[in-house]
Every structure is written in structure tokens, then in C-alpha cells.
Write an enzyme that holds these catalytic residues in place. Sequence first.
Site, PDB file in Angstrom:
ATOM      1  N   GLY A  27       0.842  -1.194   0.000  1.00 10.22           N
ATOM      2  CA  GLY A  27       0.000   0.000   0.000  1.00 10.22           C
ATOM      3  C   GLY A  27       0.872   1.236   0.000  1.00 10.22           C
ATOM      4  O   GLY A  27       2.071   1.161   0.291  1.00 10.22           O
ATOM      5  N   ASN A  28       0.291   2.359  -0.338  1.00  9.24           N
ATOM      6  CA  ASN A  28       1.044   3.607  -0.326  1.00  9.24           C
ATOM      7  C   ASN A  28       0.107   4.796  -0.239  1.00  9.24           C
ATOM      8  O   ASN A  28      -1.018   4.756  -0.731  1.00  9.24           O
ATOM      9  CB  ASN A  28       1.963   3.711  -1.556  1.00  9.24           C
ATOM     10  CG  ASN A  28       1.291   3.207  -2.813  1.00  9.24           C
ATOM     11  OD1 ASN A  28       0.390   3.855  -3.334  1.00  9.24           O
ATOM     12  ND2 ASN A  28       1.705   2.036  -3.302  1.00  9.24           N
ATOM     13  N   SER A  44       9.546   2.934  -1.775  1.00  9.56           N
ATOM     14  CA  SER A  44       9.187   1.604  -2.246  1.00  9.56           C
ATOM     15  C   SER A  44       9.729   0.520  -1.304  1.00  9.56           C
ATOM     16  O   SER A  44      10.912   0.529  -0.955  1.00  9.56           O
ATOM     17  CB  SER A  44       9.765   1.412  -3.644  1.00  9.56           C
ATOM     18  OG  SER A  44       9.425   0.135  -4.137  1.00  9.56           O
ATOM     19  N   GLY A  45       8.860  -0.401  -0.884  1.00 10.92           N
ATOM     20  CA  GLY A  45       9.275  -1.632  -0.203  1.00 10.92           C
ATOM     21  C   GLY A  45       9.984  -1.482   1.131  1.00 10.92           C
ATOM     22  O   GLY A  45      10.717  -2.383   1.525  1.00 10.92           O
ATOM     23  N   SER A  73       7.606   4.881  -4.131  1.00  9.79           N
ATOM     24  CA  SER A  73       6.693   3.758  -4.374  1.00  9.79           C
ATOM     25  C   SER A  73       6.552   3.492  -5.880  1.00  9.79           C
ATOM     26  O   SER A  73       6.518   4.432  -6.680  1.00  9.79           O
ATOM     27  CB  SER A  73       5.328   4.116  -3.782  1.00  9.79           C
ATOM     28  OG  SER A  73       4.334   3.323  -4.357  1.00  9.79           O
ATOM     29  N   SER A  74       6.440   2.214  -6.245  1.00  9.19           N
ATOM     30  CA  SER A  74       6.327   1.899  -7.675  1.00  9.19           C
ATOM     31  C   SER A  74       5.024   2.434  -8.276  1.00  9.19           C
ATOM     32  O   SER A  74       4.914   2.596  -9.493  1.00  9.19           O
ATOM     33  CB  SER A  74       6.425   0.386  -7.893  1.00  9.19           C
ATOM     34  OG  SER A  74       5.551  -0.269  -7.013  1.00  9.19           O
ATOM     35  N   ASP A  75       4.034   2.752  -7.445  1.00  7.22           N
ATOM     36  CA  ASP A  75       2.769   3.299  -7.952  1.00  7.22           C
ATOM     37  C   ASP A  75       2.798   4.815  -8.127  1.00  7.22           C
ATOM     38  O   ASP A  75       1.768   5.424  -8.425  1.00  7.22           O
ATOM     39  CB  ASP A  75       1.612   2.921  -7.009  1.00  7.22           C
ATOM     40  CG  ASP A  75       1.371   1.422  -6.997  1.00  7.22           C
ATOM     41  OD1 ASP A  75       1.292   0.837  -8.096  1.00  7.22           O
ATOM     42  OD2 ASP A  75       1.268   0.827  -5.908  1.00  7.22           O
ATOM     43  N   HIS A  94      -3.417   3.996  -2.093  1.00  7.57           N
ATOM     44  CA  HIS A  94      -3.631   2.720  -2.775  1.00  7.57           C
ATOM     45  C   HIS A  94      -3.397   1.603  -1.778  1.00  7.57           C
ATOM     46  O   HIS A  94      -2.425   1.624  -1.025  1.00  7.57           O
ATOM     47  CB  HIS A  94      -2.671   2.595  -3.954  1.00  7.57           C
ATOM     48  CG  HIS A  94      -2.721   1.241  -4.605  1.00  7.57           C
ATOM     49  ND1 HIS A  94      -3.891   0.687  -5.053  1.00  7.57           N
ATOM     50  CD2 HIS A  94      -1.754   0.329  -4.875  1.00  7.57           C
ATOM     51  CE1 HIS A  94      -3.639  -0.506  -5.566  1.00  7.57           C
ATOM     52  NE2 HIS A  94      -2.356  -0.758  -5.462  1.00  7.57           N
ATOM     53  N   HIS A  96      -4.387  -2.946  -1.091  1.00  5.68           N
ATOM     54  CA  HIS A  96      -5.016  -4.169  -1.580  1.00  5.68           C
ATOM     55  C   HIS A  96      -5.934  -4.693  -0.481  1.00  5.68           C
ATOM     56  O   HIS A  96      -5.948  -5.887  -0.178  1.00  5.68           O
ATOM     57  CB  HIS A  96      -3.971  -5.225  -1.945  1.00  5.68           C
ATOM     58  CG  HIS A  96      -3.165  -4.870  -3.159  1.00  5.68           C
ATOM     59  ND1 HIS A  96      -2.291  -5.748  -3.751  1.00  5.68           N
ATOM     60  CD2 HIS A  96      -3.122  -3.741  -3.902  1.00  5.68           C
ATOM     61  CE1 HIS A  96      -1.720  -5.156  -4.810  1.00  5.68           C
ATOM     62  NE2 HIS A  96      -2.201  -3.941  -4.903  1.00  5.68           N
ATOM     63  N   ASP A 119     -23.080   8.362   2.501  1.00  4.64           N
ATOM     64  CA  ASP A 119     -22.464   9.443   3.278  1.00  4.64           C
ATOM     65  C   ASP A 119     -21.124   9.882   2.674  1.00  4.64           C
ATOM     66  O   ASP A 119     -20.682  11.011   2.877  1.00  4.64           O
ATOM     67  CB  ASP A 119     -22.205   8.987   4.721  1.00  4.64           C
ATOM     68  CG  ASP A 119     -23.445   9.107   5.600  1.00  4.64           C
ATOM     69  OD1 ASP A 119     -24.331   9.907   5.262  1.00  4.64           O
ATOM     70  OD2 ASP A 119     -23.502   8.395   6.621  1.00  4.64           O
ATOM     71  N   HIS A 168      -7.147  -5.780  -9.603  1.00  5.07           N
ATOM     72  CA  HIS A 168      -6.056  -5.176  -8.841  1.00  5.07           C
ATOM     73  C   HIS A 168      -6.545  -4.740  -7.464  1.00  5.07           C
ATOM     74  O   HIS A 168      -6.491  -5.538  -6.529  1.00  5.07           O
ATOM     75  CB  HIS A 168      -5.460  -4.040  -9.680  1.00  5.07           C
ATOM     76  CG  HIS A 168      -4.251  -3.424  -9.075  1.00  5.07           C
ATOM     77  ND1 HIS A 168      -3.526  -2.424  -9.678  1.00  5.07           N
ATOM     78  CD2 HIS A 168      -3.638  -3.651  -7.892  1.00  5.07           C
ATOM     79  CE1 HIS A 168      -2.518  -2.079  -8.904  1.00  5.07           C
ATOM     80  NE2 HIS A 168      -2.564  -2.806  -7.813  1.00  5.07           N
ATOM     81  N   TYR A 226     -24.070  18.557   8.362  1.00  3.29           N
ATOM     82  CA  TYR A 226     -23.683  17.454   9.259  1.00  3.29           C
ATOM     83  C   TYR A 226     -22.409  17.825  10.024  1.00  3.29           C
ATOM     84  O   TYR A 226     -21.499  18.412   9.460  1.00  3.29           O
ATOM     85  CB  TYR A 226     -23.434  16.198   8.403  1.00  3.29           C
ATOM     86  CG  TYR A 226     -23.014  14.991   9.184  1.00  3.29           C
ATOM     87  CD1 TYR A 226     -23.953  14.096   9.698  1.00  3.29           C
ATOM     88  CD2 TYR A 226     -21.659  14.731   9.385  1.00  3.29           C
ATOM     89  CE1 TYR A 226     -23.549  12.975  10.407  1.00  3.29           C
ATOM     90  CE2 TYR A 226     -21.257  13.603  10.085  1.00  3.29           C
ATOM     91  CZ  TYR A 226     -22.208  12.745  10.594  1.00  3.29           C
ATOM     92  OH  TYR A 226     -21.803  11.635  11.287  1.00  3.29           O
TER      93      TYR A 226
END
Length: 228
Positions: A27-28, A44-45, A73-75, A94, A96, A119, A168, A226
Site C-alpha cells: 500500500g502507499n 518503495s518496499g 513507491s512503484s505506484d 492505494h 489491496h 455518506d 487489482h 452534518y
Amino acid sequence: MLEELKEQVYKANMELPKRKLITYTWGNVSGIDRETGYFVIKPSGVDYDELKPEDMVVMDLEGNKIEGKYKPSSDTPTHLELYKAFPEIGGVVHTHSPWATSWAQAGRSIPCYGTTHADYFYGDIPCARSLTKDEIEEAYEKNTGLVIIETFKKLNPNYVPGVLCVNHGPFTWGKDAMEAVHNAVVLEEVAKMAYQTESINHHAQHAPDMIKEKHFMRKHGKNAYYGQ
Ligand SMILES: [Zn+2]
């Protein structure tokens, strides 16, 4: 440089394991400073246990690394395209996360079945189309961003702050990195509830437009009332 933003983005990244949205480093989170046009993203990683605010990587919107000892990050190219296309967003996430990813793997948009969804997301949470072979080979992460943007041609990204990338997983966004994480947590809950709704009743119907309208607009519309 951008020390405050690095701290914010670091904290937002640390929310992902805390909220059980990720396993290992899948995730990132990033956040942008619109004045300089630089954004800050997780390296990354690097293990979450070892991550520090100063490890965050500073990038510009052309994809150049401005500061940081690690690779971003690779994304990163996906985040970058979203910042360019959606000028009002300040943070991107991002993950998973399993429920949202299950819908993505099934290739289905998440129907708006009730007020928890309404909402935060005005209507269904769309599932983007598959990338073509050329799009995957040419520039996978950048084209993932472009396919998301294509999905939002007729949607307002400020009203639907998330998407499923088919086969994905989800991307969400918000006014800053923390709000983008908040939307990722809500998306995961809504994905779980929608699955359960369909399990209980195979013929479950979308929530009526009136409910969708009322719940979203009382929190986010021009006349929102709200909260405090
Ligand atoms: Zn991914």
C-alpha cells in the site's frame, strides 16, 4: 523540505497497517503541496516498522525525484496522473484491502445499497476497465492512472473519492493524505457490507436516489449541515 507534509504523509501511511488495510508493504499514501507542485510519497518496499517521516520521497509532477534517499513507491506514476487530472485533491491512497480488492477482482462496481455508502460516495464506486496489452507493456502505472481518469469522464472525483482497478485493487483520494486514508477505510467497510447485502438477498436493490441525495449532500453539498 516540506517537513510538515512529510510528517502528515508518514502518519497517513502508518494508518494503513493500523486500520488493517494492508499486509506487508502492499500500500502507499501520498500528499501534495499545491503551491510548489511537489508531492510526498512513501518509499518503495520499506517495512512499516522501520519507516520514518524523513524517509518520505519528494517528487514533482513531471516524475522527477526532488529529495529523498529511497526510490519512491512503484505506484508513483498513478498518483502523479491523479494529481494532474483532479486539481482539488490533496492526497491519494492505494491498498489491496481484501473486501475492496475482491470487488475489483470480480470486475464489479460497488452498488450504493445504503446510507453508509451514500455518506461518502455519491453513487456506485466504479470499477475501471482493464488495461490493454500495450498499455500494460508501455507504462503500466501511468496508464493505470489514465484509465482511472477515463472512468471519471462523467463522474465528479470530489463526489466519488475512490475507484476499483479491475483485477487489482482500490485507489482513494481526499483533500489531504489523512482524508484519503479515511475514504480507504470507509470503502473497505462499504465493500464488505455490499457483499453481505447481496449474500443475504440476491435481489437487493440500490438505495433510492432520494437517500443518496440526502445523505451525501448533508455532509458534502453546498448546504452541508452534518457535524460541528
Ligand atoms: Zn497495487
